[in-house]
Motif scaffolding. Structure first.
Motif, PDB file in Angstrom:
ATOM      1  N   ALA A  15     -41.040   5.704 -36.607  1.00 44.92           N
ATOM      2  CA  ALA A  15     -40.945   5.769 -35.146  1.00 44.92           C
ATOM      3  C   ALA A  15     -41.049   7.215 -34.677  1.00 44.92           C
ATOM      4  O   ALA A  15     -40.411   8.108 -35.246  1.00 44.92           O
ATOM      5  N   PHE A  16     -41.882   7.440 -33.677  1.00 44.93           N
ATOM      6  CA  PHE A  16     -41.967   8.755 -33.045  1.00 44.93           C
ATOM      7  C   PHE A  16     -41.304   8.643 -31.678  1.00 44.93           C
ATOM      8  O   PHE A  16     -41.807   7.925 -30.803  1.00 44.93           O
ATOM      9  N   ILE A  69     -43.824   3.968 -31.187  1.00 45.15           N
ATOM     10  CA  ILE A  69     -43.742   5.212 -30.422  1.00 45.15           C
ATOM     11  C   ILE A  69     -42.922   4.956 -29.168  1.00 45.15           C
ATOM     12  O   ILE A  69     -43.128   3.949 -28.477  1.00 45.15           O
ATOM     13  N   GLY A  70     -41.980   5.850 -28.903  1.00 47.34           N
ATOM     14  CA  GLY A  70     -41.175   5.724 -27.696  1.00 47.34           C
ATOM     15  C   GLY A  70     -41.329   6.961 -26.829  1.00 47.34           C
ATOM     16  O   GLY A  70     -41.226   8.083 -27.314  1.00 47.34           O
ATOM     17  N   GLY A  71     -41.565   6.752 -25.543  1.00 50.33           N
ATOM     18  CA  GLY A  71     -41.713   7.878 -24.627  1.00 50.33           C
ATOM     19  C   GLY A  71     -41.070   7.572 -23.281  1.00 50.33           C
ATOM     20  O   GLY A  71     -40.557   6.466 -23.057  1.00 50.33           O
ATOM     21  N   CYS A  72     -41.116   8.554 -22.397  1.00 48.53           N
ATOM     22  CA  CYS A  72     -40.542   8.383 -21.055  1.00 48.53           C
ATOM     23  C   CYS A  72     -41.380   7.392 -20.249  1.00 48.53           C
ATOM     24  O   CYS A  72     -42.582   7.270 -20.446  1.00 48.53           O
ATOM     25  N   HIS A  73     -40.746   6.714 -19.329  1.00 47.64           N
ATOM     26  CA  HIS A  73     -41.478   5.793 -18.464  1.00 47.64           C
ATOM     27  C   HIS A  73     -42.556   6.548 -17.678  1.00 47.64           C
ATOM     28  O   HIS A  73     -42.401   7.735 -17.389  1.00 47.64           O
ATOM     29  N   PHE A 107     -48.165  -1.987 -34.550  1.00 48.13           N
ATOM     30  CA  PHE A 107     -48.246  -0.736 -33.795  1.00 48.13           C
ATOM     31  C   PHE A 107     -47.805  -0.995 -32.372  1.00 48.13           C
ATOM     32  O   PHE A 107     -48.357  -1.856 -31.684  1.00 48.13           O
ATOM     33  N   ARG A 108     -46.765  -0.276 -31.938  1.00 46.22           N
ATOM     34  CA  ARG A 108     -46.175  -0.588 -30.633  1.00 46.22           C
ATOM     35  C   ARG A 108     -45.806   0.674 -29.874  1.00 46.22           C
ATOM     36  O   ARG A 108     -45.310   1.640 -30.446  1.00 46.22           O
ATOM     37  N   GLU A 126     -36.640  -6.448 -32.597  1.00 49.64           N
ATOM     38  CA  GLU A 126     -37.773  -7.346 -32.392  1.00 49.64           C
ATOM     39  C   GLU A 126     -38.949  -6.937 -33.279  1.00 49.64           C
ATOM     40  O   GLU A 126     -39.571  -7.765 -33.950  1.00 49.64           O
ATOM     41  N   MET A 127     -39.225  -5.632 -33.304  1.00 51.02           N
ATOM     42  CA  MET A 127     -40.373  -5.175 -34.094  1.00 51.02           C
ATOM     43  C   MET A 127     -40.142  -5.406 -35.583  1.00 51.02           C
ATOM     44  O   MET A 127     -41.056  -5.830 -36.301  1.00 51.02           O
TER      45      MET A 127
END
Lengths: 167, 323
Positions: A15-16, A69-73, A107-108, A126-127
């Motif tokens: 996860a990034f 990958i997680g980022g700001c809205h 890939f999410r 979930e992933m």
């Protein structure tokens, strides 16, 4: 390396998470003692826009079963538009990964703000469940299998020279 | 035989264009031929494998090998040539990165053989005969090379000392490489013998490359009347220049066609396709998924566009095969 034995195999998700939103949310999930699946290896980056597609491909090639990958809205990026840059790359990467045989669910991209600790938990859980259902991607093993066809060529050739037709 | 340095040329999975590029040295080929002994060059001169086997190990100063590796014969020959040569130079895109043949890594071997020997419209093969590596006919055993599951770049099969990039490499680069070799002025091992900077640097349209670009569509070259003076990217035409090593002197651009990436990446980039995808997508104008996807419709085949010459050497190498 992850255990490839199908009975006790557990997926590895790389996860990034961006420093300003999703990583902070993951921290919040931690201090809030929210329980989530332990399969995620989090890499902290300054901005989701820093995610070079090479990072994603490398993660898969080195044995990840999924990449998150997680980022700001949208609209909330600390650097104003890094998350849009990532989103555009992801739209094409989705197609490219599909063309290369990597299932969509491996890939999410998720927008998770600093206050959404519960979303970190639910997205990860979930992933992990979805990737578990798909089974191992196992690229390092596939490469190893494929490269077995290169072994012992020299030894074979020294014995018989019948078939090579050069010139 | 004279004591001039010995040079060899060999071809594997390739189109013959690299061989042409050697002939394209024109009168300079006489300079090269005068300075060296060509001891092996199957396309132009009559040598057999046994001639190479009879040479002492390391007796060839340099062998230039073009083409990707797909068959056991190619695998065997490059291993033999590696043993006989002091330097092995991967010549051209296919040897360097897999080249066009490596696009076949998107399909499993069985699918390729089935299509070629059974399904293609021009094939008549009612018995569904397939080439076999060995077959006994009366008292003879006939053999053919085996077909590997993957197309590989040369350095995925043997150790390679230098790379001459391009589809095909330009005569200028070849001449410089041969001269550097003869004068012992070679750069460090593993170098690509071309400038280590993106093609844009030597592009004649450099001045019209915008510092900030916002793509609203991607036009395909064969559907577009292209301005012969303006940067292709500024015209919305995918040009691989920013992600591709220079050294070709912008041959395609001078022919009013965008770069397709045959020189591969610079030394700072591992995966040319990923880098180009990244650069191109980052500058799309829309910020919403629907708008972005509409722009990206102009790239119908991302693998074929961004990895036209480099799929074998890319990070993923091959389509994941769940056979």
């Amino acid at each position: 390396m992850p255990d490839q034995n199908p009975t006790n195999w557990e997926p590895v998700i790389v996860a990034f998470f961006c420093n300003w939103c999703t990583y902070t949310a993951a921290d919040l999930a931690g201090v809030s003692r929210l329980r989530h699946a332990p399969n995620v290896r989090i890499v902290r980056i300054m901005c989701s826009g820093r995610v070079d597609p090479q990072f994603i491909l490398t993660a898969f090639a080195k044995g990840a079963d999924g990449v998150l990958i997680g980022g700001c809205h949208p609209g909330d990026c600390h650097y104003s538009e890094g998350n849009y840059k990532l989103l555009r790359r992801v739209r094409l990467l989705n197609r490219m990964l599909r063309d290369m045989g990597i299932e969509e669910k491996r890939f999410r991209l998720e927008w998770i703000s600093a206050s959404e600790g519960d979303k970190v938990k639910s997205v990860i859980n979930e992933m992990v469940a979805q990737v578990k259902a798909l089974g191992p991607l196992g690229l390092p093993k596939q490469y190893e299998e494929l490269d077995k066809e290169l072994e012992h060529i020299e030894q074979q050739s020294s014995g018989k020279e019948a078939h090579s037709h050069v010139g | 035989m004279s004591d001039k340095p010995k040079i060899g040329f060999y071809w594997c999975a390739s189109c013959g264009g690299c061989e042409e590029s050697i002939v394209d040295l024109a009168e300079d080929i006489l300079t090269v031929a005068g300075a060296v002994d060509i001891v092996f060059w199957p396309v132009a001169m009559d040598f057999k494998k046994s001639d190479v086997e009879a040479m002492p190990d390391q007796s060839i100063v340099a062998t230039f090998i073009n083409g990707a590796i797909r068959t056991t014969e190619q695998d065997e020959m490059v291993n033999l040539l590696r043993r006989k040569s002091q330097f092995v130079i991967a010549y051209g895109s296919c040897a360097h990165l897999g080249g066009i043949p490596a696009l076949a890594n998107q399909f499993p071997r069985e699918q390729i053989l089935k299509y070629v020997y059974e399904e293609s419209p021009s094939t008549v093969n009612d018995e569904k005969t397939r080439p076999a590596t060995s077959i006994d006919i009366k008292s003879h055993t006939l053999t053919l090379p085996g077909f590997h599951k993957l197309v590989r770049a040369l350095d995925q099969v043997i150790d390679v000392d230098y790379y001459l990039p391009g589809c095909a490499p330009t005569p200028k680069l070849l001449k410089e490489a041969v001269m550097a070799l003869l004068q012992g002025k070679l750069p460090p091992k593993d170098s690509v013998l071309a400038p280590d900077i993106a093609l844009c640097d030597e592009c004649p349209r450099k001045d019209s490359k915008p510092t900030d670009v916002a793509y609203t569509e991607f036009k395909r070259p064969h559907w577009t009347l292209m301005d012969a003076t303006k940067c292709f990217l500024a015209q919305g035409v995918v040009c691989m220049g920013p992600a591709t090593r220079g050294g070709c002197e912008a041959l395609c651009v001078n022919g009013n066609m965008p770069c397709t990436g045959c020189f591969g990446p610079t030394s700072r980039v591992q995966d040319q396709g990923a880098k180009m995808l990244s650069s191109l997508c980052s500058s799309i104008k829309p910020t919403d998924e629907e708008g972005i996807d509409a722009v990206l419709e102009g790239v119908p085949d991302p693998v074929g566009t961004f990895y036209r010459y480099g799929l074998a050497a890319s990070i993923l190498r091959v389509k994941v095969n769940k056979e």
